[in-house]
Design an enzyme around this catalytic site. Sequence first.
Site, PDB file in Angstrom:
ATOM      1  N   ARG A 245     -10.885  -4.389  17.329  1.00 12.13           N
ATOM      2  CA  ARG A 245      -9.509  -4.545  17.816  1.00 12.13           C
ATOM      3  C   ARG A 245      -9.348  -6.014  18.220  1.00 12.13           C
ATOM      4  O   ARG A 245     -10.278  -6.619  18.768  1.00 12.13           O
ATOM      5  CB  ARG A 245      -9.239  -3.665  19.040  1.00 12.13           C
ATOM      6  CG  ARG A 245      -9.028  -2.193  18.745  1.00 12.13           C
ATOM      7  CD  ARG A 245      -7.684  -1.899  18.067  1.00 12.13           C
ATOM      8  NE  ARG A 245      -7.452  -0.477  17.875  1.00 12.13           N
ATOM      9  CZ  ARG A 245      -7.720   0.209  16.774  1.00 12.13           C
ATOM     10  NH1 ARG A 245      -8.230  -0.402  15.713  1.00 12.13           N
ATOM     11  NH2 ARG A 245      -7.462   1.501  16.700  1.00 12.13           N
ATOM     12  N   GLU A 274      -1.151  -8.556  17.591  1.00 11.69           N
ATOM     13  CA  GLU A 274      -0.764  -8.034  16.288  1.00 11.69           C
ATOM     14  C   GLU A 274       0.701  -7.598  16.263  1.00 11.69           C
ATOM     15  O   GLU A 274       1.120  -6.924  17.218  1.00 11.69           O
ATOM     16  CB  GLU A 274      -1.635  -6.799  16.021  1.00 11.69           C
ATOM     17  CG  GLU A 274      -2.298  -6.812  14.697  1.00 11.69           C
ATOM     18  CD  GLU A 274      -3.398  -5.765  14.656  1.00 11.69           C
ATOM     19  OE1 GLU A 274      -4.515  -6.065  15.105  1.00 11.69           O
ATOM     20  OE2 GLU A 274      -3.138  -4.658  14.184  1.00 11.69           O
ATOM     21  N   HIS A 291      -4.782  -5.733   9.215  1.00 11.56           N
ATOM     22  CA  HIS A 291      -5.305  -4.467   9.763  1.00 11.56           C
ATOM     23  C   HIS A 291      -5.424  -3.391   8.667  1.00 11.56           C
ATOM     24  O   HIS A 291      -4.727  -2.378   8.697  1.00 11.56           O
ATOM     25  CB  HIS A 291      -4.407  -3.973  10.920  1.00 11.56           C
ATOM     26  CG  HIS A 291      -5.140  -3.052  11.855  1.00 11.56           C
ATOM     27  ND1 HIS A 291      -4.917  -3.042  13.208  1.00 11.56           N
ATOM     28  CD2 HIS A 291      -6.094  -2.106  11.624  1.00 11.56           C
ATOM     29  CE1 HIS A 291      -5.688  -2.120  13.772  1.00 11.56           C
ATOM     30  NE2 HIS A 291      -6.418  -1.553  12.827  1.00 11.56           N
TER      31      HIS A 291
HETATM   32  P1  NAP Z   1     -17.753   4.523  18.242  1.00 12.36           P
HETATM   33  O1  NAP Z   1     -18.491   5.440  17.344  1.00 12.36           O
HETATM   34  O2  NAP Z   1     -17.274   5.020  19.572  1.00 12.36           O
HETATM   35  O3  NAP Z   1     -18.680   3.246  18.466  1.00 12.36           O
HETATM   36  C1  NAP Z   1     -18.432   2.233  19.373  1.00 12.36           C
HETATM   37  C2  NAP Z   1     -19.783   1.739  19.879  1.00 12.36           C
HETATM   38  O4  NAP Z   1     -19.579   0.574  20.674  1.00 12.36           O
HETATM   39  C3  NAP Z   1     -20.499   2.762  20.752  1.00 12.36           C
HETATM   40  O5  NAP Z   1     -21.835   2.829  20.326  1.00 12.36           O
HETATM   41  C4  NAP Z   1     -20.398   2.153  22.144  1.00 12.36           C
HETATM   42  O6  NAP Z   1     -21.475   2.471  22.951  1.00 12.36           O
HETATM   43  C5  NAP Z   1     -20.421   0.673  21.805  1.00 12.36           C
HETATM   44  N1  NAP Z   1     -19.924  -0.148  22.902  1.00 12.36           N
HETATM   45  C6  NAP Z   1     -18.947   0.111  23.789  1.00 12.36           C
HETATM   46  N2  NAP Z   1     -18.756  -0.949  24.606  1.00 12.36           N
HETATM   47  C7  NAP Z   1     -19.646  -1.883  24.228  1.00 12.36           C
HETATM   48  C8  NAP Z   1     -19.958  -3.177  24.692  1.00 12.36           C
HETATM   49  N3  NAP Z   1     -19.303  -3.741  25.711  1.00 12.36           N
HETATM   50  N4  NAP Z   1     -20.941  -3.861  24.065  1.00 12.36           N
HETATM   51  C9  NAP Z   1     -21.628  -3.302  23.038  1.00 12.36           C
HETATM   52  N5  NAP Z   1     -21.381  -2.071  22.580  1.00 12.36           N
HETATM   53  C10 NAP Z   1     -20.397  -1.376  23.148  1.00 12.36           C
HETATM   54  O7  NAP Z   1     -16.471   3.934  17.537  1.00 12.36           O
HETATM   55  P2  NAP Z   1     -16.275   3.640  15.971  1.00 12.36           P
HETATM   56  O8  NAP Z   1     -15.725   4.847  15.323  1.00 12.36           O
HETATM   57  O9  NAP Z   1     -17.501   2.989  15.427  1.00 12.36           O
HETATM   58  O10 NAP Z   1     -15.064   2.584  16.034  1.00 12.36           O
HETATM   59  C11 NAP Z   1     -15.170   1.381  16.763  1.00 12.36           C
HETATM   60  C12 NAP Z   1     -13.802   0.777  16.887  1.00 12.36           C
HETATM   61  O11 NAP Z   1     -13.379   0.267  15.623  1.00 12.36           O
HETATM   62  C13 NAP Z   1     -12.689   1.767  17.249  1.00 12.36           C
HETATM   63  O12 NAP Z   1     -12.616   1.986  18.647  1.00 12.36           O
HETATM   64  C14 NAP Z   1     -11.447   1.122  16.710  1.00 12.36           C
HETATM   65  O13 NAP Z   1     -10.817   0.357  17.716  1.00 12.36           O
HETATM   66  C15 NAP Z   1     -11.978   0.184  15.624  1.00 12.36           C
HETATM   67  N6  NAP Z   1     -11.493   0.573  14.295  1.00 12.36           N
HETATM   68  C16 NAP Z   1     -10.781  -0.313  13.562  1.00 12.36           C
HETATM   69  C17 NAP Z   1     -10.335   0.016  12.304  1.00 12.36           C
HETATM   70  C18 NAP Z   1      -9.539  -0.943  11.474  1.00 12.36           C
HETATM   71  O14 NAP Z   1      -8.686  -0.501  10.724  1.00 12.36           O
HETATM   72  N7  NAP Z   1      -9.817  -2.226  11.535  1.00 12.36           N
HETATM   73  C19 NAP Z   1     -10.615   1.279  11.762  1.00 12.36           C
HETATM   74  C20 NAP Z   1     -11.343   2.164  12.535  1.00 12.36           C
HETATM   75  C21 NAP Z   1     -11.779   1.805  13.800  1.00 12.36           C
HETATM   76  P3  NAP Z   1     -21.355   3.678  24.024  1.00 12.36           P
HETATM   77  O15 NAP Z   1     -21.248   4.917  23.205  1.00 12.36           O
HETATM   78  O16 NAP Z   1     -22.583   3.576  24.824  1.00 12.36           O
HETATM   79  O17 NAP Z   1     -20.074   3.403  24.824  1.00 12.36           O
END
Ligand code: NAP
Length: 332
Positions: A245, A274, A291
């Site tokens: 994000r 954005e 995006h």
């Molecule tokens: P996810 O499975 O929840 O993974 C996020 C990871 O980040 C978790 O392992 C979390 O650890 C870790 N984390 C949280 N805070 C952190 C920090 N300060 N430093 C290091 N690691 C940290 O989420 P995901 O499905 O992979 O998606 C991640 C993000 O990508 C979404 O939240 C969304 O905003 C973004 N996204 C963007 C697009 C796009 O179109 N560009 C598409 C999909 C998703 P913990 O579990 O210990 O909190």
Amino acid sequence: MRGVSVSKPKVFSTHVLFDDPRRRLAEHFDVDYWTGEERPPRPEVLKRVAGKDALVCLLTERVDQELLDAAGPALRIVANVAVGYDNIDVSACTERSIAVTNTPGVLDETTADFTWTLLLAIARRLVEGDRLARSGEWLQWNFDLLCGTDVWGKTLGIIGLGQIGRAVARRAAGFRMRVIYYSTTRAPAEVEKELHAEYMEQDRVLEQADFVSLHVPLRADTRGLIGPAELAKMKRTAFLINTARGPVVQEAALVDALDQGRIAGAALDVFEREPLISDGLRRDNVVLAPHLGSASLETRTRMAIIAVENVIAFFNGKRPPAILNPEVLRRK
Ligand code: NAP
């Protein structure tokens, strides 16, 4: 069949979605769709959500106290068609016993593909090459024309080894890269083994990676996570890739780092304000995308279906598969 007609729950969907999810919604609900090409203006969203039982929305809709007030007491569920839900005030919804759902598990691979699209594009100067090739100004091949940086054999640094971070790491094997990562919770040993990923503190990842790829959710503790101090730790030859994000990166600090040559470049799918993009990011060593992380027809359709299934389950008295605040179900 004759008899008393039971009115269906009313849904406001801020997008027309796609045929299949639309058909499923129509079977169960009385649906009001926003059909405009552009995203609906805020006053329109506030007007149309009034009196609805459910809201199906995208990450562009801010679901806050103002929207919940506008919706009124009928609103029972907000189904976000995205995995990130930083656009939704989940605690405000929970206080009002409104369920909130997202769409995990269907966009990891697609978003990981796009992360690699950006990574390869910035390393190998694809966008500059495309611009030159179509300009009509490419008059002869030359030995040092648009030489980029190798990807294979380099070090990939992942911040946030969740679902998408892992899918990105998995792809690195084909490029024979070293994978290092930092995540708030260290991954289980078998995951590290499968991904050949080494855990280390965030600063070490920033110092050692040739490509730093961000995959953390946007929350209070990750807003501005990458600022001047973090960018200063990166190698001068390294690239920053952001498909998480926009506000995770302090955009002004990134522009400064690029201006001063403190990093080699960036590839960005998301932006702090954005769809506004800082002028300082419009440069050759930055690849910009509007995006598009999960934007494949297959995946966007699957996301819409999951959102719809969440709403259907809720009104059938079942637990929505991707509910974020299950405590509201116990209060029913
Ligand atoms: P996810 O499975 O929840 O993974 C996020 C990871 O980040 C978790 O392992 C979390 O650890 C870790 N984390 C949280 N805070 C952190 C920090 N300060 N430093 C290091 N690691 C940290 O989420 P995901 O499905 O992979 O998606 C991640 C993000 O990508 C979404 O939240 C969304 O905003 C973004 N996204 C963007 C697009 C796009 O179109 N560009 C598409 C999909 C998703 P913990 O579990 O210990 O909190």
